[in-house]
Motif scaffolding. Structure first.
Motif, mmCIF file in Angstrom:
data_model
loop_
_atom_site.group_PDB
_atom_site.id
_atom_site.type_symbol
_atom_site.label_atom_id
_atom_site.label_comp_id
_atom_site.label_asym_id
_atom_site.label_seq_id
_atom_site.Cartn_x
_atom_site.Cartn_y
_atom_site.Cartn_z
ATOM 1 N N THR A 122 14.360 16.605 32.800
ATOM 2 C CA THR A 122 13.896 17.672 31.916
ATOM 3 C C THR A 122 14.370 17.383 30.496
ATOM 4 O O THR A 122 15.208 16.485 30.288
ATOM 5 N N PRO A 123 13.894 18.120 29.509
ATOM 6 C CA PRO A 123 14.350 17.887 28.125
ATOM 7 C C PRO A 123 15.830 18.160 27.911
ATOM 8 O O PRO A 123 16.386 17.753 26.889
ATOM 9 N N VAL A 124 16.485 18.864 28.840
ATOM 10 C CA VAL A 124 17.897 19.223 28.651
ATOM 11 C C VAL A 124 18.793 18.585 29.712
ATOM 12 O O VAL A 124 19.906 19.041 29.940
ATOM 13 N N LEU A 125 18.323 17.525 30.340
ATOM 14 C CA LEU A 125 19.136 16.848 31.352
ATOM 15 C C LEU A 125 20.494 16.445 30.799
ATOM 16 O O LEU A 125 21.528 16.550 31.471
ATOM 17 N N MET B 1 8.094 23.142 22.522
ATOM 18 C CA MET B 1 7.332 21.953 22.891
ATOM 19 C C MET B 1 6.805 22.065 24.324
ATOM 20 O O MET B 1 5.684 21.626 24.611
ATOM 21 N N THR B 2 7.588 22.650 25.213
ATOM 22 C CA THR B 2 7.134 22.825 26.589
ATOM 23 C C THR B 2 5.939 23.765 26.651
ATOM 24 O O THR B 2 4.932 23.486 27.320
ATOM 25 N N LEU B 3 6.026 24.893 25.948
ATOM 26 C CA LEU B 3 4.918 25.843 25.931
ATOM 27 C C LEU B 3 3.659 25.239 25.326
ATOM 28 O O LEU B 3 2.530 25.585 25.705
ATOM 29 N N THR B 4 3.847 24.306 24.400
ATOM 30 C CA THR B 4 2.711 23.751 23.666
ATOM 31 C C THR B 4 2.070 22.566 24.384
ATOM 32 O O THR B 4 0.832 22.444 24.413
ATOM 33 N N PHE B 5 2.881 21.706 24.994
ATOM 34 C CA PHE B 5 2.347 20.432 25.476
ATOM 35 C C PHE B 5 2.544 20.152 26.970
ATOM 36 O O PHE B 5 1.834 19.318 27.523
ATOM 37 N N VAL B 6 3.501 20.792 27.605
ATOM 38 C CA VAL B 6 3.805 20.473 29.002
ATOM 39 C C VAL B 6 2.888 21.277 29.917
ATOM 40 O O VAL B 6 2.652 22.471 29.677
ATOM 41 N N PRO B 7 2.345 20.659 30.976
ATOM 42 C CA PRO B 7 1.493 21.408 31.921
ATOM 43 C C PRO B 7 2.209 22.628 32.493
ATOM 44 O O PRO B 7 3.407 22.576 32.788
ATOM 45 N N ARG B 8 1.454 23.692 32.673
ATOM 46 C CA ARG B 8 2.028 24.963 33.105
ATOM 47 C C ARG B 8 2.758 24.834 34.438
ATOM 48 O O ARG B 8 3.733 25.562 34.683
ATOM 49 N N ILE B 9 2.315 23.929 35.302
ATOM 50 C CA ILE B 9 2.926 23.792 36.618
ATOM 51 C C ILE B 9 4.407 23.413 36.524
ATOM 52 O O ILE B 9 5.184 23.673 37.435
ATOM 53 N N GLN B 10 4.822 22.813 35.405
ATOM 54 C CA GLN B 10 6.209 22.388 35.235
ATOM 55 C C GLN B 10 7.058 23.399 34.461
ATOM 56 O O GLN B 10 8.255 23.201 34.309
ATOM 57 N N TRP B 11 6.447 24.451 33.981
ATOM 58 C CA TRP B 11 7.177 25.403 33.141
ATOM 59 C C TRP B 11 8.359 26.022 33.870
ATOM 60 O O TRP B 11 9.471 26.109 33.322
ATOM 61 N N SER B 12 8.143 26.486 35.067
ATOM 62 C CA SER B 12 9.200 27.194 35.791
ATOM 63 C C SER B 12 10.451 26.335 35.924
ATOM 64 O O SER B 12 11.575 26.790 35.643
ATOM 65 N N TYR B 13 10.262 25.100 36.324
ATOM 66 C CA TYR B 13 11.403 24.190 36.501
ATOM 67 C C TYR B 13 12.067 23.886 35.166
ATOM 68 O O TYR B 13 13.300 23.949 35.036
ATOM 69 N N PHE B 14 11.285 23.561 34.155
ATOM 70 C CA PHE B 14 11.844 23.236 32.847
ATOM 71 C C PHE B 14 12.622 24.424 32.281
ATOM 72 O O PHE B 14 13.745 24.274 31.783
ATOM 73 N N PHE B 15 12.026 25.624 32.350
ATOM 74 C CA PHE B 15 12.691 26.788 31.762
ATOM 75 C C PHE B 15 13.956 27.167 32.538
ATOM 76 O O PHE B 15 14.929 27.644 31.950
ATOM 77 N N HIS B 16 13.937 26.951 33.838
ATOM 78 C CA HIS B 16 15.153 27.205 34.624
ATOM 79 C C HIS B 16 16.284 26.306 34.161
ATOM 80 O O HIS B 16 17.426 26.761 33.958
ATOM 81 N N GLU B 17 15.984 25.022 33.948
ATOM 82 C CA GLU B 17 17.030 24.091 33.508
ATOM 83 C C GLU B 17 17.477 24.404 32.085
ATOM 84 O O GLU B 17 18.659 24.241 31.755
ATOM 85 N N TRP C 204 19.629 15.697 20.052
ATOM 86 C CA TRP C 204 18.222 15.618 19.689
ATOM 87 C C TRP C 204 17.511 14.400 20.257
ATOM 88 O O TRP C 204 16.299 14.451 20.475
ATOM 89 N N HIS C 205 18.208 13.301 20.485
ATOM 90 C CA HIS C 205 17.492 12.063 20.805
ATOM 91 C C HIS C 205 16.704 12.183 22.104
ATOM 92 O O HIS C 205 15.564 11.713 22.190
ATOM 93 N N TRP C 206 17.299 12.811 23.135
ATOM 94 C CA TRP C 206 16.663 12.809 24.446
ATOM 95 C C TRP C 206 15.398 13.671 24.501
ATOM 96 O O TRP C 206 14.349 13.182 24.970
ATOM 97 N N PRO C 207 15.404 14.933 24.063
ATOM 98 C CA PRO C 207 14.156 15.701 24.141
ATOM 99 C C PRO C 207 13.035 15.100 23.311
ATOM 100 O O PRO C 207 11.859 15.189 23.690
ATOM 101 N N ILE C 208 13.354 14.483 22.184
ATOM 102 C CA ILE C 208 12.317 13.852 21.369
ATOM 103 C C ILE C 208 11.679 12.688 22.127
ATOM 104 O O ILE C 208 10.451 12.559 22.191
ATOM 105 N N ILE C 209 12.507 11.833 22.723
ATOM 106 C CA ILE C 209 11.987 10.696 23.482
ATOM 107 C C ILE C 209 11.260 11.166 24.741
ATOM 108 O O ILE C 209 10.176 10.684 25.082
#
Length: 383
Positions: free
Chosen positions: A142-145, A96-112, A315-320
């Motif tokens: 992030t989706p995995v907080l 979902m991050t690769l598909t919809f999240v702006p590239r500028i946030q990828w590094s932070y999201f993928f690190h988490e 599942w609930h948090w990343p979906i929301i």
């Protein structure tokens, strides 16, 4: 002995399943409407008590049977129980991050996400919050907080079996007559609980993130569950006392959800209320009495919800959280309701098709039967 073991595999503790359901409902509601249920994140504290109770009971009974703890079997069970669904949610978040999240946030999201996959998301959140760099301190979610709580439990799993086995070894070496290892474990767990609680209170009032994410500040909740598992005679409590304990425990948890507004000082001493509530519910059990909360706890939807609580939590948090990236706009209240329903539905599907096949496969069933564990012990609560 084999017959008793086989029977015990199918025994379920309804009050524990109900606690799981109540815990995940509080957490979901807090994540979506924190203004209406400001203390809902205390559901995590309930999960910690349940995990400490079940894991300690399982390990102590293994020592009773065999005189030792099989680390291989213990960690194999944890892997089967926790990782399949956890990694599936991380994989979903990556796509979902690769598909919809702006590239500028990828590094932070993928690190988490990597930290979550390694079981150290709590430490990552703590390091970011403690940073002198204001950019790191103010990073968005992030989706995995929510994987921080898995990190705390997985770190608990690294320490707890070794602590129990060390206590057993010291008792045998001391040659004290009439003092079993359970008595010594109560002292050990008591010291851990008191020390960790003091640390939690001090840390919370000094820096709320330190009290919230650090495993040493959360260990007392798991240790309290362990102490409860070592408390003899709970099943022999008078019927009225068990009924009162059940209702008082539920009131303490729900009261925390609704009345704890001071999030700047949670967990701290506020966490005593959900922890005590979880202890009271487990101690009360399911007494057969028309005034007992057991009839509510045994209601099929509550039991099903509790049974799937781990996957629902995951599942609930990343979906929301990710839906606004998909839609490109904030989610209205009715959309949030639909996302909650979707998260719950996906949680049930995940349990059926991801958790259960690996957790209850042939090898897992044989291991559980040989070790004589109950279903509730073989399927311990997560957060």
């Amino acid at each position: 002995m084999q017959g008793a073991s086989a029977q015990s595999v199918t025994r379920i503790r309804p009050e524990i399943q109900a606690l799981r359901a109540l815990a995940v409902v509080g957490t979901i509601t807090y994540h979506t409407w924190p203004g209406y249920i400001p203390g809902g994140d205390a559901g995590v504290d309930v999960f910690f008590v349940v995990s400490g109770f079940l894991i300690t009971g399982m390990l102590v009974r293994e020592v009773d049977r065999t005189g030792r703890i099989s680390f291989r079997r213990f960690y194999e069970r944890r892997v089967r129980r926790l990782l399949p669904a956890a990694y599936a949610v991380i994989a979903f978040s990556v796509i979902m991050t690769l598909t919809f999240v702006p590239r500028i946030q990828w590094s932070y999201f993928f690190h988490e996400m990597m930290m979550a996959a390694l079981g150290i998301e709590n430490w990552s959140e703590l390091v970011n919050s403690q940073s002198t760099n204001p950019v790191l301190r103010d990073l968005p979610p992030t989706p995995v907080l929510h994987y921080w709580s898995l990190g705390v439990e997985e770190q608990f799993y690294l320490v707890w079996p070794a602590l129990i086995l060390l206590t057993v070894w010291l008792v045998r070496r001391s040659r004290r007559k009439g003092q079993g290892f359970r008595t010594q474990l109560r002292w050990v767990f008591g010291v851990v609980a008191i020390g960790s609680f003091i640390d939690c209170v001090i840390a919370t009032y000094g820096n709320v993130n330190l009290g919230y994410f650090a495993p040493n500040a959360r260990a007392w909740e798991l240790a309290v569950g362990g102490l409860l598992a070592l408390t003899p005679g709970l099943g022999r409590l008078p019927m009225r006392a068990r009924v009162v304990l059940g209702w008082a425990g539920l009131a303490a948890i729900v009261g925390t959800y609704l009345l704890v507004w001071d999030q700047h000082h949670f967990p701290g001493w506020y966490a005593l209320f959900p922890v005590a509530g979880a202890v009271a519910v487990i101690a009360g059990g399911t007494p057969v009495n028309r005034w007992s909360p057991a009839y509510l706890a045994q209601w099929a939807p509550i039991q099903s919800f509790g049974d799937a609580s781990y996957s629902i939590y995951l599942w609930h948090w990343p979906i929301i959280f990710l839906f606004p990236f998909v839609s490109g706009r904030p989610t209205p209240w009715w959309g949030v309701l639909m996302l909650i329903v979707l998260g719950v539905a996906v949680g049930f599907v995940s349990k059926r098709w991801i958790e259960d096949p690996l957790r209850t496969g042939t090898r897992a069933r044989v291991t559980a039967r040989d070790e004589g564990v109950t279903r509730a012990e073989h399927d311990p609560a997560h957060t």
